[in-house]
Structures are given as structure tokens and as C-alpha cells.
Design a protein around this motif. Sequence first.
Motif, short mmCIF file in Angstrom:
data_model
loop_
_atom_site.label_atom_id
_atom_site.label_comp_id
_atom_site.label_asym_id
_atom_site.label_seq_id
_atom_site.Cartn_x
_atom_site.Cartn_y
_atom_site.Cartn_z
N LYS A 1 0.55 0.30 -4.83
CA LYS A 1 -1.06 0.28 -5.27
C LYS A 1 -1.53 1.14 -4.27
O LYS A 1 -1.18 1.73 -3.19
N GLY A 2 -2.70 1.70 -5.01
CA GLY A 2 -3.52 2.59 -4.04
C GLY A 2 -3.31 4.20 -4.08
O GLY A 2 -2.58 4.50 -4.91
N TYR A 3 -3.85 4.69 -3.04
CA TYR A 3 -3.99 6.29 -3.27
C TYR A 3 -2.82 6.99 -2.70
O TYR A 3 -2.07 6.19 -1.87
N GLN B 1 -8.81 -3.52 -8.15
CA GLN B 1 -7.49 -2.53 -7.81
C GLN B 1 -8.18 -0.96 -7.72
O GLN B 1 -7.39 -0.13 -7.85
N GLY B 2 -9.54 -0.92 -7.87
CA GLY B 2 -9.96 0.40 -7.61
C GLY B 2 -10.21 1.33 -8.81
O GLY B 2 -10.18 2.59 -8.76
N ALA C 1 -8.78 1.36 -3.09
CA ALA C 1 -7.81 0.60 -3.98
C ALA C 1 -6.55 0.28 -3.11
O ALA C 1 -6.07 -0.78 -3.42
N ASP C 2 -6.35 0.73 -1.92
CA ASP C 2 -5.34 0.51 -0.94
C ASP C 2 -5.39 -1.11 -0.56
O ASP C 2 -4.17 -1.22 -0.30
N THR D 1 0.86 -1.15 0.06
CA THR D 1 -0.12 -0.04 -0.14
C THR D 1 0.89 1.30 0.09
O THR D 1 1.71 1.75 1.02
N SER E 1 0.88 2.61 -10.40
CA SER E 1 0.31 1.40 -9.73
C SER E 1 0.37 0.18 -10.54
O SER E 1 0.25 0.22 -11.79
N CYS F 1 -6.41 -3.90 -1.98
CA CYS F 1 -6.64 -5.09 -3.03
C CYS F 1 -7.99 -5.50 -3.40
O CYS F 1 -8.22 -6.60 -3.16
N LYS G 1 -7.33 -1.66 6.94
CA LYS G 1 -8.59 -1.20 6.53
C LYS G 1 -9.93 -1.52 7.32
O LYS G 1 -10.94 -0.94 6.99
N TYR H 1 -7.45 7.39 -10.25
CA TYR H 1 -8.81 7.10 -9.51
C TYR H 1 -9.88 8.08 -9.48
O TYR H 1 -9.33 9.41 -9.33
#
Lengths: 177, 308
Positions: free
Chosen positions: A104-106, B267-268, B208-209, A82, A124, B211, B180, A175
Motif C-alpha cells: 500500500k502507498g507510495y 487509500q490515496g 496513501a501510506d 506500507t 496496491s 491508510c 507519519k 497516485y
Amino acid sequence: MSEIKKLTSPLTQADVRSLKAGDQVSLTGVIYTARDIAHKRLCKAIDSGCELPFELEGAIIYFCGPTPARPGRVIGAAGPTTSSRMDAFSPKLIANGLKAMLGKGYRGAEVREALKKYGAVHFSTIGGAGALLSRYITSAEVIAYEDLGAEAVRKLKVVDFPAVVAYDAQGRSVYSS
Amino acid sequence: MRYIKFEKIAQIVESLCVSAGYELPDDVLAALKEAQRKETNPGAAKILNQLIENARIAKEDKIPLCQDTGLAVVFVEQGSVVAVKPPELDTICLMPDTRGSGDENRASRIEHRETLFDAINAGVAAGCEKGFLRKSVVADPLNKRENTGSNTPAIIHHSIVPGDKLKITIIAKGGGCENKSQFRMFKPTAEREEIIDWIVDVVRTAGADACPPFVVGVGIGGDFEISCLLSKKALCRNLAARNEDGFYAELEADLLSAINALGLGPQGLGGDTTALACLVETAPCHIASLPVAVNIECHSHRHKSAVL
């Protein structure tokens, strides 16, 4: 599907500026793994004027702590962790030449601001696909913080490693808000 | 009393840990394939395909599904007439020091290393080493954060049940999704919709964080800690099985629809598939309370069981 943009590390300012959020890319060359504690140490090293274990200018940092390699293999599973956990540290690294991160992610507001200010991007890649992604890694070597085990800094050589531009240098994101 | 050898328990736990690392359970793979078939967003369908491909590579090439091979969360149901036959001395010497203290004298170590929990930890450590899994546990959470080097201690939830069997379920739980998970104490007068809205919001926040597509475990009732435990225990259930109570089976279906309506996707990055399943478990609670916990689990939902 749009065309895949091929990128080779180290990245230049022109490389970074040409990328838009949502672009599919493939990365070839050297990338460095670093996670939470390694980031803390890298930032401390910058603050105290110590030499960093790798050249930050143009570099790509991969937020990854792989599993151990089986005998005869290059690496184990090696997917992203993350990204937002590195938010407190990334702006300092970006200010010192880091051109891209892979996770991955924000990302938080400070990171997005630093991407714009210094010209850098965040990629990502597929979370939870560490077996698949390991196929794009051709060599791996621990170069710093060996005591951290899986969290040590590794120099990876990758070929056509797949990713998407999640945050670009113009402040856009893949996103939806 | 039926005795099961310490070594037998350790060996089963070891094999469960290794297979969890490399083989996506059938119910999860089936859910991914079903989602891929129904997904209307081409980008999302492509990612789901990659996850299915990842599962194939992991199994065939013996590369873990994910580099986060997880914290071993172990649910153990011990039959009331089952006991552990303590290990031979040689076995004790091979066991990891899961207590982080190297200077205990040998006598006290032996004294403490003959229990069911010790057998489970021995199996987790052996699975980590022999399966080339990642060592993802630190001994001290805030001060030193030194890796224990064995992926132990496991998180063990133990219960005594009628019978002469020992059931062991292992969930290899990744850190990114666990981070989360959330808990909230509702008023006892809260409406069903209020709870749905909050759970959906927890999933949105995970985003998305963590998975996606997720498996969402929900615990309702009990008290502060029981609701959290139920939300984790819900993840032990087969994804195709609904809550046996019709009210909660319907709640699961409504939650899944609401979560997938978020459009977060794999994956968001957008799509119809934000969660593969939503599993609700409940317990009686205090008249003043309505505790609700949500445990977020990633698509790499590694759960394995064995009965001895």
C-alpha cells in the motif's frame, strides 16, 4: 469501472508490460510475503551468493505480516503494510527477477526507476481491510525466517486477489503527484 | 480506599484488546457510512464500502479488522481512592516477562508484578494470545529487535483523578499511521492559518501510506512531550464529539474541511473523504512556545473503554 485484468503468477515480461497504472487486476497463484527484516535478509543472501528461499524470477512479493490463524483456518487478517519501507531493498530484488510487489502507498524514485529498467510493477491493495482480503487466500505456509514470527516469509496461494496497478513499467503512477 | 482485584483489571484489559481487534467502534463505523453516503467519487465510495464490508466480516468471522492489530496504547484514569489488590502467587507465575530479561530472580519478579501497570500488561498479553492478535512489539528498538512474543509492554499513560473509579481506554494503534505522525514547535506569534497549513501538510505527507481516510489527532500547547501526548489522547474522544471550547471546535471543523479539500481520498486514490474527523486537544504552555503535534490514525480506529 474498467474491466478487471486476470493475472496468474509467476508473471512474465509480457504480463508486466501489458499493465497500465490504474488497471484493476486480480491475482491468482503463489505469492510470497516479506516485510522489513525479511527484505534485509533476502538482499544479504543475494550479496553473499546464498540460495534464496524461493524462486525470484517472475515472483510477486506481498508486503504483509498476517495475524495468527485460528484453528481450522488458513490465515488470520492479511492486508498490506506500507510499501515505502521496502524501498531500499526492492531494486535489488527487481534486478534479480522479481516481477511485482503488492502493498500500500507510495514508492520512491529508485524503485520506480528499477520497475522501468527491468520491467516490473507495483500493485496496491486495500490497506486496513485484512479480514476482507484474507478471503482470497486459500493456503499459507511459512517457508523461511520462521524466527521472525509474523514477519516470516510465507508462501500464499491466492485466488482472484484484488489489487490495482499503482506503478507500471513505463513510469506511470495511479497516485496524483 | 476501594480495592479492585489485579485479575479483574487484567481480564477487562484482555476483553478490550480482543474487541478492539475485531469490532470497529460504533462511532467509526457511523463515520464511514456517512462518508460513503456523501462521497461523490465512485471509486472512493467503492473503497469505503469495502471498509464497511471488512468491518462486518471481521466481527462475524472473528478475523481481525487489520493484520496490524496494533501496539496497545492504554490511557488509565485512576480514582484517588482506588487501589489495586495484588494478585495471588499463581497468577504472577502466568504473567509474561515484559521486561525482556529471563534471568531475574523470582523474588524480584514477584515484587515488580503486582502493580496496575503489571495488570494492564497481563491483560494485553492474554488478549493477544486468546484473540489470535499479532505480536507486534520488539524488546529492543535498535540493537536486537527481538519480538517480545506477547505484544507487551503496552504504552501506558496514567493519571490520578478524583473519585473511586478506574477508567481504562485502549487504542490499538497501527504502525503505518503512527510512522507519519509529526511534531513542530511554532513561534508563539504564529497565526491560526499557519498552523492549519502545517497540519494539512502533515496529512498530505502521510498520504496513501497511512491508510486514509484518517482520524487526525492534534495536540496544541503543553511542552514538547505533552503536545504529542494530547495528539494521541484526542483519539480517545468519540468522533462525533467536538471540542467543548468554541474556538477549538471551529478549528476542528476548518481543519477537517481543509484536509478533505486535499482530494487524497480513501487509500490515496482520490475522493472527498481524506479524514473522518479531526480532534484537537489543548493545554497551557510557556510564553515562548507554541508546540503542535499531529497524530495520524488510520480508518481502522480501534478505541475501546471500560469503567471499573
